[in-house]
Every structure is written in C-alpha cells, then in structure tokens.
Scaffold this motif. Structure first.
Motif, mmCIF file in Angstrom:
data_model
loop_
_atom_site.group_PDB
_atom_site.id
_atom_site.type_symbol
_atom_site.label_atom_id
_atom_site.label_comp_id
_atom_site.label_asym_id
_atom_site.label_seq_id
_atom_site.Cartn_x
_atom_site.Cartn_y
_atom_site.Cartn_z
ATOM 1 N N ASP A 32 0.816 -1.210 0.000
ATOM 2 C CA ASP A 32 0.000 0.000 0.000
ATOM 3 C C ASP A 32 0.856 1.269 0.000
ATOM 4 O OD1 ASP A 32 -2.517 1.152 -0.195
ATOM 5 O OD2 ASP A 32 -2.643 1.471 1.979
ATOM 6 N N PHE A 33 1.974 1.206 -0.706
ATOM 7 C CA PHE A 33 2.868 2.357 -0.832
ATOM 8 C C PHE A 33 2.244 3.361 -1.789
ATOM 9 C CE2 PHE A 33 6.600 4.649 -2.369
ATOM 10 C CZ PHE A 33 7.274 4.885 -1.183
ATOM 11 N N LYS A 34 2.215 4.610 -1.440
ATOM 12 C CA LYS A 34 1.548 5.625 -2.244
ATOM 13 C C LYS A 34 2.556 6.617 -2.820
ATOM 14 C CE LYS A 34 -2.498 4.053 -1.289
ATOM 15 N NZ LYS A 34 -3.037 3.073 -2.188
ATOM 16 N N GLU A 35 2.209 7.136 -3.987
ATOM 17 C CA GLU A 35 3.069 8.084 -4.689
ATOM 18 C C GLU A 35 3.327 9.335 -3.844
ATOM 19 O OE1 GLU A 35 2.975 11.859 -7.010
ATOM 20 O OE2 GLU A 35 1.231 10.899 -6.148
ATOM 21 N N TYR A 36 2.352 9.766 -3.056
ATOM 22 C CA TYR A 36 2.552 10.984 -2.270
ATOM 23 C C TYR A 36 3.578 10.795 -1.166
ATOM 24 C CZ TYR A 36 -1.121 8.828 0.636
ATOM 25 O OH TYR A 36 -1.886 7.959 1.378
ATOM 26 N N PHE A 37 3.883 9.568 -0.780
ATOM 27 C CA PHE A 37 4.950 9.351 0.194
ATOM 28 C C PHE A 37 6.292 9.781 -0.386
ATOM 29 C CE2 PHE A 37 2.382 5.577 2.005
ATOM 30 C CZ PHE A 37 1.640 6.431 2.789
ATOM 31 N N VAL A 38 6.452 9.630 -1.688
ATOM 32 C CA VAL A 38 7.695 10.019 -2.343
ATOM 33 C C VAL A 38 7.805 11.533 -2.380
ATOM 34 C CG1 VAL A 38 8.999 9.952 -4.501
ATOM 35 C CG2 VAL A 38 7.754 7.926 -3.737
ATOM 36 N N LYS A 39 6.718 12.211 -2.742
ATOM 37 C CA LYS A 39 6.754 13.667 -2.862
ATOM 38 C C LYS A 39 6.979 14.346 -1.518
ATOM 39 C CE LYS A 39 2.899 14.214 -5.160
ATOM 40 N NZ LYS A 39 1.770 14.734 -5.926
ATOM 41 N N TYR A 40 6.272 13.886 -0.498
ATOM 42 C CA TYR A 40 6.290 14.594 0.770
ATOM 43 C C TYR A 40 7.080 13.890 1.858
ATOM 44 C CZ TYR A 40 2.546 16.968 -1.657
ATOM 45 O OH TYR A 40 1.829 17.645 -2.579
ATOM 46 N N ASN A 43 5.950 9.360 5.287
ATOM 47 C CA ASN A 43 5.652 7.997 5.710
ATOM 48 C C ASN A 43 6.886 7.428 6.417
ATOM 49 O OD1 ASN A 43 4.355 5.592 6.059
ATOM 50 N ND2 ASN A 43 4.742 4.861 3.992
ATOM 51 N N SER A 44 7.203 7.961 7.553
ATOM 52 C CA SER A 44 8.430 7.586 8.267
ATOM 53 C C SER A 44 8.440 6.128 8.714
ATOM 54 C CB SER A 44 8.637 8.503 9.469
ATOM 55 O OG SER A 44 7.527 8.384 10.350
ATOM 56 N N GLY A 45 7.283 5.486 8.839
ATOM 57 C CA GLY A 45 7.236 4.100 9.283
ATOM 58 C C GLY A 45 7.448 3.089 8.176
ATOM 59 N N ASP A 46 7.495 3.542 6.937
ATOM 60 C CA ASP A 46 7.637 2.621 5.810
ATOM 61 C C ASP A 46 9.097 2.580 5.383
ATOM 62 O OD1 ASP A 46 7.481 1.132 3.513
ATOM 63 O OD2 ASP A 46 5.749 2.195 2.713
#
Length: 116
Positions: A32-40, A43-46
């Motif tokens: 459930d990795f999301k593109e917005y985790f890359v931009k911002y 998602n410190s837990g991933d």
C-alpha cells in the motif's frame, strides 16, 4: 487537458505519459505504498526501497527538462509546438504498415477524440 484539446499533443505523449509510467511503477510496489509518500516523505514508518536504474533516472530527467522547456515556451514564446493538436492522426498517417499503425494505436489510443 481534455477540455482545452491538449490530450492529442506531443506534450501528452512525451511528458504526461512519461510521468504516468513513474506513477504506475510506484503504484505497483506492494504494501500500500503511495506516490505521495515520495513527494512529501511523510511515511516515516515505511522502509520500502524504490529501485530505479540509471537509464530510468536519465529518462525521468529528460522528461523534467522537456517539461521546463514546455513551460518556458508556453509562457514566453507564444508558439507552443508541444500543444499542436492531432498527434495521433499524424502518427497513424505516417505508419508504413498495418502492424506499425496498430502499435501506435495501442500506445496512444487514449488520445482518440471519442475518449473526451
């Protein structure tokens, strides 16, 4: 883009389609990795690692450079070649074989006018 008729242009084929490939790749990452985790980076837990090879990174950089050229042209030059409509028709008209024409339609068929 559809509203202004820019969906059948070089901009759509070279720039938007290339960025879509990157987003599709990120969406394919399990967990459930999301593109917005890359931009911002919120998602410190991933601890998912995304691997890109150097050729992919070079293609992304080329697309970003083309985007910059487009933006400059759009705002300052008045003649924006990337927004010339009718790309799909021009490509299919230049196809030498039925197979080549079908490959073009498979790749860029979403540009057809009836998809608006």
């Amino acid at each position: 883009m559809y509203k202004k008729g820019h969906n059948d242009t070089t901009f759509q084929a070279y720039i938007i389609a290339e960025f879509k490939k990157v987003v599709d790749y990120i969406e394919s990452i399990p967990g459930d990795f999301k593109e917005y985790f890359v931009k911002y980076d919120d998602n410190s837990g991933d601890d998912t690692v995304i691997h890109f090879n150097i050729d992919s990174l070079n293609e992304i950089q080329k697309t970003i450079d083309m985007s910059n050229d487009f933006i400059t042209s759009y705002y300052y030059d008045q003649d924006v070649m990337f927004l010339k409509p009718g790309l799909l028709e021009r490509l299919t008209n230049n196809a030498k074989t039925k197979n080549e024409k079908q490959q073009i339609i498979d790749e860029y068929g979403y540009m057809k006018k009836d998809n608006n």
